[in-house]
Design a protein around this motif. Structure first.
Motif, PDB file in Angstrom:
ATOM      1  N   GLU A  92      68.083  70.384  47.680  1.00 52.88           N
ATOM      2  CA  GLU A  92      67.286  69.260  49.090  1.00 52.88           C
ATOM      3  C   GLU A  92      67.864  70.322  49.878  1.00 52.88           C
ATOM      4  N   ASP A  93      68.349  71.057  49.871  1.00 48.49           N
ATOM      5  CA  ASP A  93      68.160  71.795  50.908  1.00 48.49           C
ATOM      6  C   ASP A  93      67.742  73.743  50.639  1.00 48.49           C
ATOM      7  N   ILE A  94      67.133  73.969  49.783  1.00 52.94           N
ATOM      8  CA  ILE A  94      66.440  75.123  49.358  1.00 52.94           C
ATOM      9  C   ILE A  94      64.820  74.477  48.389  1.00 52.94           C
ATOM     10  N   ALA A  95      64.472  73.509  47.982  1.00 52.56           N
ATOM     11  CA  ALA A  95      63.374  73.364  47.886  1.00 52.56           C
ATOM     12  C   ALA A  95      62.136  73.820  48.853  1.00 52.56           C
ATOM     13  N   ALA A  96      61.665  74.651  48.330  1.00 51.23           N
ATOM     14  CA  ALA A  96      60.321  75.319  49.454  1.00 51.23           C
ATOM     15  C   ALA A  96      59.239  73.356  49.833  1.00 51.23           C
ATOM     16  N   PRO A  97      58.991  73.378  50.651  1.00 53.86           N
ATOM     17  CA  PRO A  97      58.028  72.378  51.277  1.00 53.86           C
ATOM     18  C   PRO A  97      56.527  71.966  50.366  1.00 53.86           C
ATOM     19  N   GLY A  98      57.186  70.425  49.889  1.00 56.12           N
ATOM     20  CA  GLY A  98      56.041  70.025  49.607  1.00 56.12           C
ATOM     21  C   GLY A  98      56.761  69.674  47.439  1.00 56.12           C
ATOM     22  N   THR A  99      58.012  70.792  47.517  1.00 59.25           N
ATOM     23  CA  THR A  99      58.529  70.347  46.370  1.00 59.25           C
ATOM     24  C   THR A  99      59.397  69.943  45.663  1.00 59.25           C
ATOM     25  N   LEU A 100      59.777  69.150  46.268  1.00 60.27           N
ATOM     26  CA  LEU A 100      61.684  68.636  46.112  1.00 60.27           C
ATOM     27  C   LEU A 100      60.873  67.804  45.001  1.00 60.27           C
ATOM     28  N   ALA A 101      60.455  66.757  45.713  1.00 56.14           N
ATOM     29  CA  ALA A 101      60.436  65.442  44.606  1.00 56.14           C
ATOM     30  C   ALA A 101      60.247  65.807  42.970  1.00 56.14           C
ATOM     31  N   GLU A 102      59.011  66.702  42.665  1.00 55.45           N
ATOM     32  CA  GLU A 102      58.732  67.020  41.415  1.00 55.45           C
ATOM     33  C   GLU A 102      60.079  67.469  40.705  1.00 55.45           C
ATOM     34  N   LEU A 103      60.993  68.570  40.860  1.00 57.93           N
ATOM     35  CA  LEU A 103      61.688  69.519  41.087  1.00 57.93           C
ATOM     36  C   LEU A 103      63.264  68.138  40.626  1.00 57.93           C
ATOM     37  N   GLU A 104      62.708  67.649  41.678  1.00 60.93           N
ATOM     38  CA  GLU A 104      64.175  66.233  41.491  1.00 60.93           C
ATOM     39  C   GLU A 104      63.686  65.558  40.206  1.00 60.93           C
ATOM     40  N   ASN A 105      62.517  65.507  40.033  1.00 61.05           N
ATOM     41  CA  ASN A 105      62.213  64.258  38.739  1.00 61.05           C
ATOM     42  C   ASN A 105      62.396  64.888  37.503  1.00 61.05           C
ATOM     43  N   THR A 106      61.683  66.636  37.555  1.00 61.98           N
ATOM     44  CA  THR A 106      61.884  68.097  36.478  1.00 61.98           C
ATOM     45  C   THR A 106      64.011  67.726  35.851  1.00 61.98           C
ATOM     46  N   LEU A 107      64.404  67.898  36.828  1.00 60.61           N
ATOM     47  CA  LEU A 107      66.335  67.913  36.418  1.00 60.61           C
ATOM     48  C   LEU A 107      66.722  66.458  35.838  1.00 60.61           C
ATOM     49  N   ARG A 108      66.369  65.255  36.418  1.00 60.99           N
ATOM     50  CA  ARG A 108      66.729  64.530  37.028  1.00 60.99           C
ATOM     51  C   ARG A 108      66.258  63.836  34.864  1.00 60.99           C
ATOM     52  N   THR A 109      65.129  64.400  34.547  1.00 57.26           N
ATOM     53  CA  THR A 109      64.185  63.920  33.666  1.00 57.26           C
ATOM     54  C   THR A 109      65.582  64.726  32.571  1.00 57.26           C
ATOM     55  N   CYS A 110      65.932  65.754  32.325  1.00 58.88           N
ATOM     56  CA  CYS A 110      66.631  66.503  31.576  1.00 58.88           C
ATOM     57  C   CYS A 110      68.176  65.933  31.557  1.00 58.88           C
ATOM     58  N   ALA A 111      68.645  65.787  33.143  1.00 58.38           N
ATOM     59  CA  ALA A 111      69.480  65.385  33.022  1.00 58.38           C
ATOM     60  C   ALA A 111      70.370  63.951  32.352  1.00 58.38           C
ATOM     61  N   LEU A 112      69.073  62.511  32.880  1.00 61.64           N
ATOM     62  CA  LEU A 112      68.924  61.987  31.946  1.00 61.64           C
ATOM     63  C   LEU A 112      68.614  61.301  30.190  1.00 61.64           C
ATOM     64  N   GLY A 113      68.077  62.097  29.983  1.00 63.35           N
ATOM     65  CA  GLY A 113      67.346  62.558  28.883  1.00 63.35           C
ATOM     66  C   GLY A 113      68.438  63.284  27.617  1.00 63.35           C
ATOM     67  N   ALA A 114      69.135  64.307  28.545  1.00 59.45           N
ATOM     68  CA  ALA A 114      69.535  65.189  27.617  1.00 59.45           C
ATOM     69  C   ALA A 114      69.245  65.230  26.954  1.00 59.45           C
ATOM     70  N   ARG A 115      68.122  65.912  26.921  1.00 58.49           N
ATOM     71  CA  ARG A 115      67.335  66.861  26.452  1.00 58.49           C
ATOM     72  C   ARG A 115      66.508  68.117  26.819  1.00 58.49           C
ATOM     73  N   PRO A 116      66.247  68.858  26.106  1.00 59.33           N
ATOM     74  CA  PRO A 116      66.128  70.601  27.176  1.00 59.33           C
ATOM     75  C   PRO A 116      64.553  70.062  27.264  1.00 59.33           C
ATOM     76  N   HIS A 117      63.862  70.703  28.130  1.00 55.21           N
ATOM     77  CA  HIS A 117      62.587  70.473  29.028  1.00 55.21           C
ATOM     78  C   HIS A 117      62.405  72.443  29.666  1.00 55.21           C
ATOM     79  N   PHE A 118      60.634  72.230  29.096  1.00 63.45           N
ATOM     80  CA  PHE A 118      60.163  73.796  29.726  1.00 63.45           C
ATOM     81  C   PHE A 118      58.852  73.298  30.459  1.00 63.45           C
ATOM     82  N   TRP A 119      58.960  74.387  31.284  1.00 65.73           N
ATOM     83  CA  TRP A 119      57.934  73.862  32.423  1.00 65.73           C
ATOM     84  C   TRP A 119      56.911  74.957  32.807  1.00 65.73           C
ATOM     85  N   ARG A 120      55.961  74.980  33.119  1.00 72.77           N
ATOM     86  CA  ARG A 120      55.463  76.892  33.636  1.00 72.77           C
ATOM     87  C   ARG A 120      55.798  76.342  35.333  1.00 72.77           C
ATOM     88  N   ARG A 121      56.000  76.538  36.154  1.00 77.65           N
ATOM     89  CA  ARG A 121      55.284  76.404  37.548  1.00 77.65           C
ATOM     90  C   ARG A 121      54.750  77.798  38.403  1.00 77.65           C
TER      91      ARG A 121
END
Length: 165
Positions: A92-121
């Motif tokens: 939350e201290d370094i996310a570019a403006p407007g990207t925090l929610a999306e990044l948190e969701n991606t990391l949370r999905t990987c952490a809670l799902g315990a599955r690899p995640h692949f994406w393009r930004r």
């Protein structure tokens, strides 16, 4: 879908055709035992010196119902791509403006799902050297089940020569 060994199948998407994704993904898979996730202790950076500048490690910090993410390692190559260092900082201290929610969701999905995640930004407009980054995120769990670290690789997509973005 499980494999013949009963392990879940985690195919690397076709658009992630760079051998470095496949190499690190296979390295992670080889460290899984009996369906359990590898932990940070199972990952030896000396085994992938050729990727060190492109890897990152994120600590998953559970605070009651809240999950926070702290960068423990941010490779020198990716620091150069993004123009800043993330090591030691909270997301939350370094996310570019407007990207925090999306990044948190991606990391949370990987952490809670315990599955690899692949994406393009896509890259921001300020960066004219690269059009996007492709990212792979792999869960790590000290106890084999509860994800406490995320281990990743970032590879940039160079902008076409003489392109106006």
């Amino acid at each position: 879908m499980p494999t013949d060994s009963g392990e879940p199948a985690y195919p690397v998407p076709a658009e992630f055709d760079d051998d470095r994704f496949h190499w690190l993904f296979d390295y992670w898979l080889q460290r899984r035992e009996n369906g359990r996730l590898p932990g940070r202790r199972d990952i030896d950076p000396l085994h992938f010196r050729h990727l060190l500048g492109r890897v990152y490690l994120i600590e998953v910090v559970r605070e009651g119902e809240r999950i926070r993410f702290r960068f423990r390692l941010w490779g020198s190559k990716i620091s150069g791509i993004f123009g800043h260092e993330h090591t030691g900082h909270w997301l939350e201290d370094i996310a570019a403006p407007g990207t925090l929610a999306e990044l948190e969701n991606t990391l949370r999905t990987c952490a809670l799902g315990a599955r690899p995640h692949f994406w393009r930004r896509p890259m921001t407009a300020e960066n004219t050297d690269y059009v996007a980054t492709r990212r792979m995120l792999l869960p790590l769990a000290g106890d084999g089940q509860t994800v406490d670290m995320l281990f990743g690789l970032i590879i940039e997509e160079p902008a076409p020569a003489n392109s106006a973005r």
